[in-house]
Motif scaffolding. Structure first.
Motif, short mmCIF file in Angstrom:
data_model
loop_
_atom_site.label_atom_id
_atom_site.label_comp_id
_atom_site.label_asym_id
_atom_site.label_seq_id
_atom_site.Cartn_x
_atom_site.Cartn_y
_atom_site.Cartn_z
N ALA A 316 0.84 -1.20 0.00
CA ALA A 316 0.00 0.00 0.00
C ALA A 316 0.88 1.25 0.00
CB ALA A 316 -0.89 0.00 1.23
N ASP A 317 0.33 2.36 -0.48
CA ASP A 317 1.08 3.61 -0.42
C ASP A 317 0.57 4.49 0.73
OD1 ASP A 317 -1.10 5.19 -1.23
OD2 ASP A 317 -0.65 4.80 -3.34
N GLY A 318 1.15 5.68 0.85
CA GLY A 318 0.87 6.54 1.99
C GLY A 318 -0.52 7.15 2.02
N THR A 319 -1.32 6.94 0.97
CA THR A 319 -2.70 7.44 1.02
C THR A 319 -3.65 6.35 1.47
OG1 THR A 319 -3.20 6.77 -1.25
CG2 THR A 319 -2.24 8.95 -0.97
N GLY A 320 -3.20 5.08 1.43
CA GLY A 320 -4.06 3.96 1.81
C GLY A 320 -5.08 3.59 0.75
N LEU A 321 -5.11 4.32 -0.37
CA LEU A 321 -6.16 4.07 -1.37
C LEU A 321 -5.85 2.84 -2.22
CD1 LEU A 321 -6.75 7.72 -2.67
CD2 LEU A 321 -8.23 6.40 -1.16
N SER A 322 -6.91 2.11 -2.59
CA SER A 322 -6.73 0.98 -3.51
C SER A 322 -6.84 1.51 -4.93
CB SER A 322 -7.77 -0.10 -3.24
OG SER A 322 -8.91 0.08 -4.05
N ASP A 323 -6.62 0.63 -5.93
CA ASP A 323 -6.65 1.09 -7.32
C ASP A 323 -8.06 1.48 -7.78
OD1 ASP A 323 -4.02 0.74 -7.37
OD2 ASP A 323 -3.96 -0.85 -8.88
N ALA A 324 -9.09 1.12 -6.97
CA ALA A 324 -10.44 1.56 -7.31
C ALA A 324 -10.51 3.10 -7.26
CB ALA A 324 -11.44 0.95 -6.34
N HIS A 325 -9.57 3.72 -6.54
CA HIS A 325 -9.54 5.17 -6.42
C HIS A 325 -8.25 5.75 -7.01
CE1 HIS A 325 -12.29 4.29 -2.82
NE2 HIS A 325 -13.02 4.65 -3.84
N ALA A 326 -7.69 5.04 -8.00
CA ALA A 326 -6.38 5.44 -8.53
C ALA A 326 -6.38 6.89 -9.01
CB ALA A 326 -5.98 4.50 -9.66
N ARG A 327 -7.50 7.35 -9.61
CA ARG A 327 -7.46 8.70 -10.19
C ARG A 327 -7.55 9.78 -9.11
NH1 ARG A 327 -11.70 6.32 -10.46
NH2 ARG A 327 -13.58 7.19 -9.60
N TYR A 328 -7.80 9.42 -7.87
CA TYR A 328 -7.80 10.40 -6.77
C TYR A 328 -6.43 10.49 -6.11
CZ TYR A 328 -12.93 10.47 -6.76
OH TYR A 328 -14.24 10.62 -7.09
N ARG A 329 -5.54 9.52 -6.40
CA ARG A 329 -4.29 9.44 -5.66
C ARG A 329 -3.36 10.60 -6.04
NH1 ARG A 329 -2.41 4.53 -7.11
NH2 ARG A 329 -3.70 3.47 -5.58
N ASP A 330 -2.85 11.28 -5.02
CA ASP A 330 -1.97 12.42 -5.25
C ASP A 330 -0.54 12.01 -4.90
OD1 ASP A 330 -1.65 15.38 -5.67
OD2 ASP A 330 -0.83 15.17 -3.65
N GLY A 331 0.35 12.20 -5.83
CA GLY A 331 1.73 11.77 -5.64
C GLY A 331 2.38 12.39 -4.42
N ALA A 332 2.15 13.70 -4.21
CA ALA A 332 2.76 14.39 -3.08
C ALA A 332 2.24 13.84 -1.75
CB ALA A 332 2.49 15.90 -3.19
N ALA A 333 0.92 13.59 -1.71
CA ALA A 333 0.34 13.05 -0.48
C ALA A 333 0.91 11.67 -0.18
CB ALA A 333 -1.18 12.97 -0.61
N ALA A 334 1.03 10.83 -1.25
CA ALA A 334 1.58 9.49 -1.05
C ALA A 334 3.01 9.58 -0.54
CB ALA A 334 1.52 8.71 -2.36
N ALA A 335 3.79 10.58 -1.04
CA ALA A 335 5.17 10.72 -0.60
C ALA A 335 5.23 11.18 0.85
CB ALA A 335 5.89 11.71 -1.51
N GLU A 336 4.27 12.01 1.27
CA GLU A 336 4.23 12.44 2.68
C GLU A 336 4.05 11.24 3.62
OE1 GLU A 336 1.56 15.76 3.91
OE2 GLU A 336 1.90 16.38 1.83
N GLY A 337 3.28 10.24 3.14
CA GLY A 337 3.07 9.04 3.96
C GLY A 337 4.24 8.10 3.82
N ASP A 338 5.46 8.61 4.10
CA ASP A 338 6.65 7.79 3.89
C ASP A 338 6.76 6.69 4.96
OD1 ASP A 338 7.08 9.44 6.00
OD2 ASP A 338 9.02 10.23 5.33
N TRP A 339 5.86 6.70 5.94
CA TRP A 339 5.91 5.68 7.00
C TRP A 339 5.33 4.33 6.54
CZ3 TRP A 339 0.80 4.59 7.77
CH2 TRP A 339 -0.12 5.58 7.42
N VAL A 340 4.97 4.20 5.26
CA VAL A 340 4.56 2.87 4.79
C VAL A 340 5.73 2.12 4.16
CG1 VAL A 340 2.15 3.48 4.40
CG2 VAL A 340 3.80 3.72 2.55
N GLY A 341 6.91 2.78 4.09
CA GLY A 341 8.08 2.08 3.58
C GLY A 341 8.61 1.09 4.62
N HIS A 342 9.69 0.37 4.26
CA HIS A 342 10.27 -0.59 5.19
C HIS A 342 11.59 -0.03 5.69
CE1 HIS A 342 12.26 -4.70 6.02
NE2 HIS A 342 11.51 -4.34 7.04
N ASP A 343 11.63 0.42 6.96
CA ASP A 343 12.81 1.07 7.51
C ASP A 343 12.90 0.76 9.01
OD1 ASP A 343 14.88 2.68 8.25
OD2 ASP A 343 14.16 4.47 7.21
#
Lengths: 541, 327
Positions: A316-343
């Motif tokens: 999953a990415d930082g917005t939590g959205l599935s591909d059913a909402h792909a056109r709503y996904r904002d790249g900057a918002a997803a990048a802000e949710g960097d806590w979904v990476g593995h670190d």
């Protein structure tokens, strides 16, 4: 009695049985569709009875809605209605109803049938499963081609429920005393398949509607359904080419299903809801966003997806959205949710900061992960999470329990961590409302039907209220992106992976199914009313 | 006279047992977490808005009445033969849901248990009669081994080889889908053909137990003095085997058979799932999963009545087989 007689009996039985072949050739033009798992069928075609034991065709092939939402294009496909328009204050929705449509008994379909259906729901709240009348003030059909809805207050996201409400005929249903108890054994509907030509407890067949409104459609003569009580039986039927269309989870699908036969196809787009690791934010220590983010950072999602979901999904990415909402996904918002990476190193730092330092390789955090027993993919995911958390010094034991016990704990807030699905509707409104709205937060101990993390933000409610009152696509997207940012900032829940929507078909006898190369609709045979898009498109070879 | 008194006393005991199990059927489902409306909500996964749950609860007939009140009403309805409406099969009545499965379960599992018992007892008697010979040396360990295999695995193997790979038997359902239920030859033949694989797996899994226990009791009976006397009198071996040894050795087995026969109605869950057979076991599983109280209660009731009824038959048979109970 000679001692070898059991052997003879077995041979005799086998001989008698092999005299007749059990796989008669399938009838031409009859499409075999997988129904929900069941050992036997009861005859019920009541499309309004969501809570009952209703046969598949009722809402997938018989009764039609005003519009069909297509999650792949984001468009409302005109069906029994041709167009809709909101008033300036979003308090009035006006729909233009399609003319020339007839019910399967030949009677004309008009806006009066639509108004009747909506009024029926207001009289029988148990049938109003979308809680439409919490928001509607009145419905009327000023003429045969117009249907109007007045709202109590603006709530634009309700459009999906209005658009996809199955419509029933007034001239039949006005005589039904109790629509809850109505089995509707001889359905009169507008859909492509309406004639129940045979019904037995383990197999039934529904033939096409002689009056269907789309010219030359459907090309399929009839639908056939057989009772399959288990995944194994479903798989046998698929591999034996006895099923043309299904929505089964198949492990190693390339090897088991695709490779043995060039007519076997599958498509698993990530259109289902995102699977979450829910933290109970009403309790310490998960009320602290740093702890939630640390837990998230400790999880190796790439491995989790590979092992638990057979690689059919992605992290999953930082917005939590599935591909059913792909056109709503904002790249900057997803990048802000960097806590979904593995670190794991950053996870350890965050935990130290939050006041849980390592002592002898362990931290003072005792968590459990609740999973429903039998959900083998979730159990596997929980085990990987548990192992990953141990690596950063957090003990999180996996606890499996019966489905209803798990659901009860989730609802009452009697858990620390739990796996669960998320809300899925046309726009991300409901998804974020169920994760961040204060209006959905219940006190601990009270059963919460949504917002299981019990997390609420005033800023989220402002955005959600604004979404209630806008039908402008750009404005809507801007507001949703605001919600994505809030999610990425506060980590109200830990998204794991978007769930695939299973679907497979066999094109030996029929063509025109959607797949990755022809993504005109989802393939899953369980998605209502989207199956109508497929049923009106496929044709015998 | 004493036999009648014995039977009457048993009857009283059965009534008490029936009440106890009817009460348990009421209490146990209610001890499970959650409630049926919540189960419906969970099953629909978001297609049901939370706001609609209360209306649904009311429509399904949930009340806030005290448990005692509910229990009295339940007993009242039961006395009138009203089992209520199933929730997982809403709006079908519990009686109609059970009626759709009862006959198939009776047919398949009933026949399989009966065959298994008859076959096992005969083989056991034969093995005891020709003790240490070929049959006695091979069959008991072989059948015990077969019985010890996980049933699910055996059934899947039978389904895959006999049904799928070789295509000798149908892989699913109780009869062919092109036929309508009737007493025609074609239909009955189809039912038999569909029952062969599932019944064979049940027999393979259970026959060893019957054989072993029959063999052991028959061995003991065969060493009794009256058998020796019968031999001395010069009675035919068949008569000694069946009328002298077999009849007496059957008694302990018969009690077990009564129990087994009663549990037939709880269905053979795994058989039904593997072979897509429309029976009671699958129904019970579904009912428990969806917290369908009325259906659980209805199924428990039929199982209870079946167990008690079967035991009553065994009591009658014992009176007939064992002269001591008549004196």
């Amino acid at each position: 009695m000679s001692s070898s007689w059991p052997l003879r009996l077995v041979l005799l039985g086998a001989l008698a049985a092999s005299c007749a072949s059990h796989r008669p050739p399938p009838e031409p033009g009859v499409l075999a569709v997988a129904e929900e798992q069941s050992a036997s069928f009861t005859r019920n075609f009541n499309p309004l009875l969501y809570s009952g034991d209703v046969r598949w065709p009722a809402r997938h092939a018989m009764y039609e809605p005003l519009f069909i939402y297509n999650p792949l294009t984001g468009a409302y496909v005109p069906w029994l209605a041709e167009a809709y328009a909101w008033s300036e204050d979003r308090l009035l929705l006006r729909l233009r109803i399609r003319q020339g449509v007839r019910w399967s008994d030949g009677a004309p379909f008009t806006a009066r049938d639509v108004a009747f259906t909506f009024r029926l729901l207001s009289r029988h709240p148990a049938l109003d499963v979308q809680a439409l009348w919490q928001h509607l003030a009145d419905v009327r059909a000023p003429d045969d081609a117009t249907f109007e809805i007045s709202m109590k207050r603006p709530h634009v996201p309700l459009l999906e429920a209005i658009a996809q409400q199955p419509i029933v005929p007034e001239h039949v249903w006005s005589g039904v005393a109790d629509p809850m108890a109505f089995a509707n054994e001889h359905p009169i509907a507008t859909g492509p398949f309406t004639e129940v030509t045979s019904f037995k407890n383990q197999v039934y067949e529904v033939a096409r509607n002689p009056y269907y409104w789309q010219p030359g459609v459907p090309a399929v003569r009839a639908l056939r359904f057989r009772a399959h009580p288990s995944n194994e039986q479903m798989l046998l039927a698929l591999l034996g080419n006895e099923l043309d269309w299904a929505c089964e989870f198949i492990p190693a699908v390339e090897r088991i299903w695709q490779r043995p036969d060039p007519h076997h196809h599958h498509w698993f787009p990530l259109l289902d809801s995102t699977i979450f690791l829910y933290p109970n934010t009403a309790r310490k220590p998960l009320d602290d966003a740093r702890v939630r983010k640390a837990l998230s950072l400790a999880i190796d999602r790439a491995l989790l997806v590979k092992v638990a979901v057979h690689g059919y999904s992605r992290p999953a990415d930082g917005t939590g959205l599935s591909d059913a909402h792909a056109r709503y996904r904002d790249g900057a918002a997803a990048a802000e949710g960097d806590w979904v990476g593995h670190d794991p190193a950053r996870a350890a730092r965050l935990l130290d900061e939050a006041g849980f330092p390592l002592h002898g390789g362990r931290r003072a955090l005792a968590l459990t992960i609740q999973v429903p027993a039998g959900y083998s993919d979730w159990v596997a995911a929980a085990q990987i999470i548990s192992r990953d958390l141990r690596r950063v010094g957090v003990e999180a034991a996996v606890r499996t329990s019966d489905f209803s016990a798990w659901f009860d704990r989730l609802g009452r807030g009697d858990y620390t961590l739990a796996l669960g699905w998320s809300e899925l509707s046309a726009s991300p409104y409901g998804f974020y409302r169920a994760l961040m709205s204060r209006k959905t937060v219940q006190p601990l101990g009270e059963t919460a039907p949504e917002n299981w993390p019990r997390f609420g933000l005033a800023a989220a409610d402002e955005l959600l209220d604004a979404l209630d009152a806008t039908s402008n696509p750009e404005e809507e997207r801007r507001l949703v992106v605001g919600l994505e940012r809030l999610f990425a900032k506060h980590a109200p829940a830990i998204p794991l992976y978007p769930a695939p929507s299973w679907g497979q078909f066999n094109d030996t006898r029929f063509t025109g199914f959607p797949d990755a190369a022809h993504p005109y609709a989802p393939l899953s045979s369980s998605l209502e009313p989207q199956t109508l898009l497929v049923l009106t498109r496929i044709a015998p070879r | 006279m004493t036999a009648a008194l014995h039977l009457l006393r048993r009857l009283g005991f059965y009534l008490l047992a029936a009440w106890a199990s009817v009460t348990l059927a009421f209490v146990v489902p209610r001890l499970m977490p959650g409630d049926p409306a919540q189960a419906v909500f969970a099953r629909l996964r978001g297609r049901l808005k939370p706001e609609a749950v209360e209306a649904l609860r009311a429509a399904l007939g949930f009340t806030d009445a005290s448990a005692g009140r509910q229990y009295l009403r339940y007993l009242g309805h039961l006395a009138r033969g009203d089992l209520g409406v199933s929730i997982s099969h809403y709006p079908a009545s519990v009686a109609s849901v059970i009626a759709g499965a009862l006959a198939w379960t009776l047919l398949l599992v009933g026949m399989a248990v009966l065959l298994s018992f008859t076959l096992g007892s005969l083989l056991g008697l034969l093995a005891a009669w020709r003790r240490g010979r070929w049959l006695d040396a091979t069959l008991p360990p072989l059948l015990t081994f077969a019985g010890a295999l996980p049933y699910f695995w055996v059934a899947m193997l039978a389904l895959f080889t006999g049904g799928f790979t070789l295509g000798w038997f149908p892989v699913r359902h109780a009869y062919d889908e092109s036929l309508t239920p009737s007493f025609s030859f074609a239909f009955v033949a189809s039912v038999v053909r569909h029952a062969v694989l599932p019944a064979a797996t049940v027999i393979v899994a259970t026959v060893g137990g019957w054989m072993l226990s029959m063999r052991n009791t028959a061995l003991r009976t065969l060493s009794e003095d009256y058998v020796l006397l019968a031999r001395a009198k010069g009675l035919s071996p068949a008569r000694i085997m069946f009328a002298y040894a077999g009849r007496n050795a059957l008694l302990p087995n018969l009690t077990g058979f009564g129990m087994e026969l009663g549990f037939v109605l709880s269905g053979s869950l795994l058989t039904e799932i593997v072979f897509s057979y429309p029976g009671q076991g699958y129904l019970l599983l579904r009912a428990v999963q969806s917290l369908d109280y009325p259906l659980i209660q209805g199924l428990f009731l039929t199982i209870t009545l079946a167990v008690l009824g079967a035991n009553w038959l065994v009591d009658l048979a014992t009176v007939w087989l064992d002269p001591r109970t008549r004196t």
